[in-house]
Design a protein around this motif. Structure first.
Motif, PDB file in Angstrom:
ATOM      1  N   THR A 285      49.554  20.181  18.001  1.00  0.00           N
ATOM      2  CA  THR A 285      50.392  19.567  18.847  1.00  0.00           C
ATOM      3  C   THR A 285      50.746  18.285  18.740  1.00  0.00           C
ATOM      4  N   LEU A 286      49.711  17.618  18.742  1.00  0.00           N
ATOM      5  CA  LEU A 286      49.776  15.875  18.515  1.00  0.00           C
ATOM      6  C   LEU A 286      50.364  15.610  16.995  1.00  0.00           C
ATOM      7  N   PHE A 287      50.035  16.369  16.063  1.00  0.00           N
ATOM      8  CA  PHE A 287      50.380  16.188  14.823  1.00  0.00           C
ATOM      9  C   PHE A 287      51.983  16.261  14.692  1.00  0.00           C
ATOM     10  N   GLY A 288      52.393  17.590  15.517  1.00  0.00           N
ATOM     11  CA  GLY A 288      53.829  17.954  15.454  1.00  0.00           C
ATOM     12  C   GLY A 288      54.458  16.863  16.192  1.00  0.00           C
ATOM     13  N   LEU A 289      53.909  16.053  17.189  1.00  0.00           N
ATOM     14  CA  LEU A 289      54.682  14.957  18.236  1.00  0.00           C
ATOM     15  C   LEU A 289      54.587  13.666  17.017  1.00  0.00           C
ATOM     16  N   ALA A 291      51.560  12.281  15.673  1.00  0.00           N
ATOM     17  CA  ALA A 291      50.329  11.569  15.201  1.00  0.00           C
ATOM     18  C   ALA A 291      49.809  11.728  13.852  1.00  0.00           C
ATOM     19  N   ASP A 292      49.083  10.584  13.547  1.00  0.00           N
ATOM     20  CA  ASP A 292      48.577  10.855  12.284  1.00  0.00           C
ATOM     21  C   ASP A 292      46.905  10.990  12.072  1.00  0.00           C
ATOM     22  N   LYS A 293      46.483  11.206  11.038  1.00  0.00           N
ATOM     23  CA  LYS A 293      44.962  11.363  11.028  1.00  0.00           C
ATOM     24  C   LYS A 293      44.266  10.398  11.667  1.00  0.00           C
ATOM     25  N   ARG A 294      44.665   8.983  11.652  1.00  0.00           N
ATOM     26  CA  ARG A 294      44.001   7.986  12.382  1.00  0.00           C
ATOM     27  C   ARG A 294      43.835   8.030  13.798  1.00  0.00           C
ATOM     28  N   THR A 295      45.049   8.531  14.217  1.00  0.00           N
ATOM     29  CA  THR A 295      45.135   8.549  15.798  1.00  0.00           C
ATOM     30  C   THR A 295      43.843   9.831  16.343  1.00  0.00           C
ATOM     31  N   PHE A 302      36.099   7.676  19.672  1.00  0.00           N
ATOM     32  CA  PHE A 302      35.737   7.049  20.842  1.00  0.00           C
ATOM     33  C   PHE A 302      35.259   7.684  21.871  1.00  0.00           C
ATOM     34  N   GLU A 303      35.371   9.199  21.838  1.00  0.00           N
ATOM     35  CA  GLU A 303      34.888  10.095  22.850  1.00  0.00           C
ATOM     36  C   GLU A 303      33.146  10.084  22.423  1.00  0.00           C
ATOM     37  N   ALA A 304      32.967  10.123  21.268  1.00  0.00           N
ATOM     38  CA  ALA A 304      31.559   9.963  20.789  1.00  0.00           C
ATOM     39  C   ALA A 304      30.806   8.621  21.162  1.00  0.00           C
ATOM     40  N   LEU A 305      31.490   7.571  21.082  1.00  0.00           N
ATOM     41  CA  LEU A 305      31.157   6.389  21.453  1.00  0.00           C
ATOM     42  C   LEU A 305      30.905   6.474  22.856  1.00  0.00           C
ATOM     43  N   MET A 306      31.654   7.126  23.757  1.00  0.00           N
ATOM     44  CA  MET A 306      31.335   7.201  25.290  1.00  0.00           C
ATOM     45  C   MET A 306      30.376   8.025  25.481  1.00  0.00           C
ATOM     46  N   PRO A 369      30.453  12.107  11.250  1.00  0.00           N
ATOM     47  CA  PRO A 369      30.780  13.480  11.502  1.00  0.00           C
ATOM     48  C   PRO A 369      32.266  13.592  11.886  1.00  0.00           C
ATOM     49  N   THR A 370      32.572  12.730  12.312  1.00  0.00           N
ATOM     50  CA  THR A 370      34.112  12.710  12.833  1.00  0.00           C
ATOM     51  C   THR A 370      35.134  12.619  11.633  1.00  0.00           C
ATOM     52  N   LYS A 371      34.700  11.558  10.712  1.00  0.00           N
ATOM     53  CA  LYS A 371      35.379  11.434   9.545  1.00  0.00           C
ATOM     54  C   LYS A 371      35.521  12.673   8.540  1.00  0.00           C
ATOM     55  N   VAL A 372      34.130  13.355   8.511  1.00  0.00           N
ATOM     56  CA  VAL A 372      34.027  14.554   7.811  1.00  0.00           C
ATOM     57  C   VAL A 372      34.911  15.786   8.166  1.00  0.00           C
TER      58      VAL A 372
END
Length: 378
Positions: A285-289, A291-295, A302-306, A369-372
């Motif tokens: 959905t976000l891609f459809g709106l 958003a790119d891969k960076r977003t 940031f979820e992992a950092l939290m 892990p997020t990057k992969v």
């Protein structure tokens, strides 16, 4: 929450165990640095040297030097009733009692080398026990120990005694560390010199250095005063193996705990992977709106950092709460020392090292892990 708990426990373990090792290290330093002088000066070529060969007044004038004491050390034989024990006699000036904080280490008796101008001996607690001696409750009664001291020029000949024999009263028992407690008997310098017939010769000069001064700097200054004919050592160099072993153990424990933190972080990797699978429809959905891969990467990163941040903060709070509770209330006792609590010491250096370590590891296990995962996204 499972990831948070894993990181919390491993962070708290780092805090508690490193603080425990700090406490043990301080205890070891106290046990070995109180009796051993800050700096000792010995001849580089012989067992003894004439005290006139060094300028004691010039050594006392070195900045940072608080006190000095001449010392004579010799292995002797002690006798009490029918018991014979070998020990190390240490003859020192009365300054040594202040230098070694003797009063704080006395088990019972009076911490004195002279009473009514009569020489007295301070025995290691275990050494006096081996001799079957004790400290009487009355100040007017003193235990007597026979000192058998070998003469430098003593020879085994018929009718010639190679030992000087002297009965010495015991003033007190001391408790420093296992070696001192089992082997040392401290007596006045003059008595030791008379028994050994040393004249002006001494075994070492003990130097007490103010805690506010750098020990190695003072040592170098003293070395320049006495020259290369003499060996100048700090108490840390004398007990180098003990202190290095303690530091090595601490380092090994640190790396083991960091490894445990890494293992705990696999929970975080699994959590991010599961979250990614769960949120796939939302990602589309976000891609459809637009958003790119960076977003998308930033959302999961940031979820992992939290998760890491919550775990680290909780771990630090729990860890230091346990450490300060032990320091101030003493919940855990020393198993071999009733009435004494397990030592702990919290330092800013450890806090900075722990925060830096877990932050760096947290960034790594959050980023890669997020990057992969996003790289595999179609």
């Amino acid at each position: 929450m499972i990831s948070v708990v894993g990181i919390t426990i491993s962070t708290a373990a780092l805090v508690i165990l490193l603080s425990a090792f700090n406490g043990i290290e301080q205890m070891v330093i106290k046990l070995y640095s109180d009796f051993d002088p800050s700096v000792s000066i010995r001849s580089a070529q012989a067992k003894t040297f004439n005290q006139g060969f060094i300028d004691i007044e010039k050594i006392r004038a070195v900045e940072g030097v608080q006190n000095t004491s001449r010392a004579i050390e010799e292995v002797i034989i002690l006798k009490h009733e029918d018991k014979w024990v070998h020990a190390q006699m240490v003859g020192v000036d009365t300054n040594f009692l202040t230098m070694s904080k003797m009063r704080a280490h006395i088990v019972d008796g009076i911490p004195a080398l002279l009473i009514n101008n009569e020489p007295q001996a301070i025995f290691g607690a275990y050494l006096l026990d081996k001799l079957g001696g004790y400290i009487p409750m009355s100040d007017h009664i003193r235990e007597q120990i026979t000192f058998n001291v070998p003469l430098r020029e003593g020879k085994l000949r018929p009718g010639k005694n190679p030992l000087n024999v002297r009965v010495v009263s015991v003033s007190s028992r001391m408790n420093f560390n296992r070696e001192v407690n089992a082997e040392k008997a401290v007596i006045p310098y003059q008595l030791a010199s008379d028994l050994l017939e040393y004249g002006d010769d001494i075994t070492a000069l003990y130097v007490d250095v103010n805690d506010n001064y750098n020990l190695n700097s003072v040592k170098k200054e003293i070395q320049s005063v006495v020259g290369n004919d003499f060996e100048v050592k700090t108490n840390f160099e004398k007990n180098e193996l003990i202190f290095k072993t303690s530091q090595s153990e601490r380092l090994i424990v640190y790396f083991i705990l960091v490894f445990i933190f890494i293992l705990a972080s696999f929970n975080l990797i699994a959590s991010i992977a599961m979250l990614y699978v769960e949120k796939k429809p939302d990602i589309r959905t976000l891609f459809g709106l637009g958003a790119d891969k960076r977003t998308i990467f930033n959302i999961f990163f940031f979820e992992a950092l939290m998760i890491v941040g919550r775990g680290v903060i909780l771990g630090l709070l729990i860890g230091y709460l346990v450490v300060f509770a032990q320091i101030y209330f003493g919940f855990v006792s020393m198993p071999s020392a009733p009435g004494e609590y397990f030592p702990m010491l919290a330092t800013w250096e450890d806090a900075i090292m722990i925060i830096s370590s877990v932050t760096i590891l947290g960034l790594i296990v959050s980023y890669f892990p997020t990057k992969v995962l996003l790289r595999k996204h179609k």
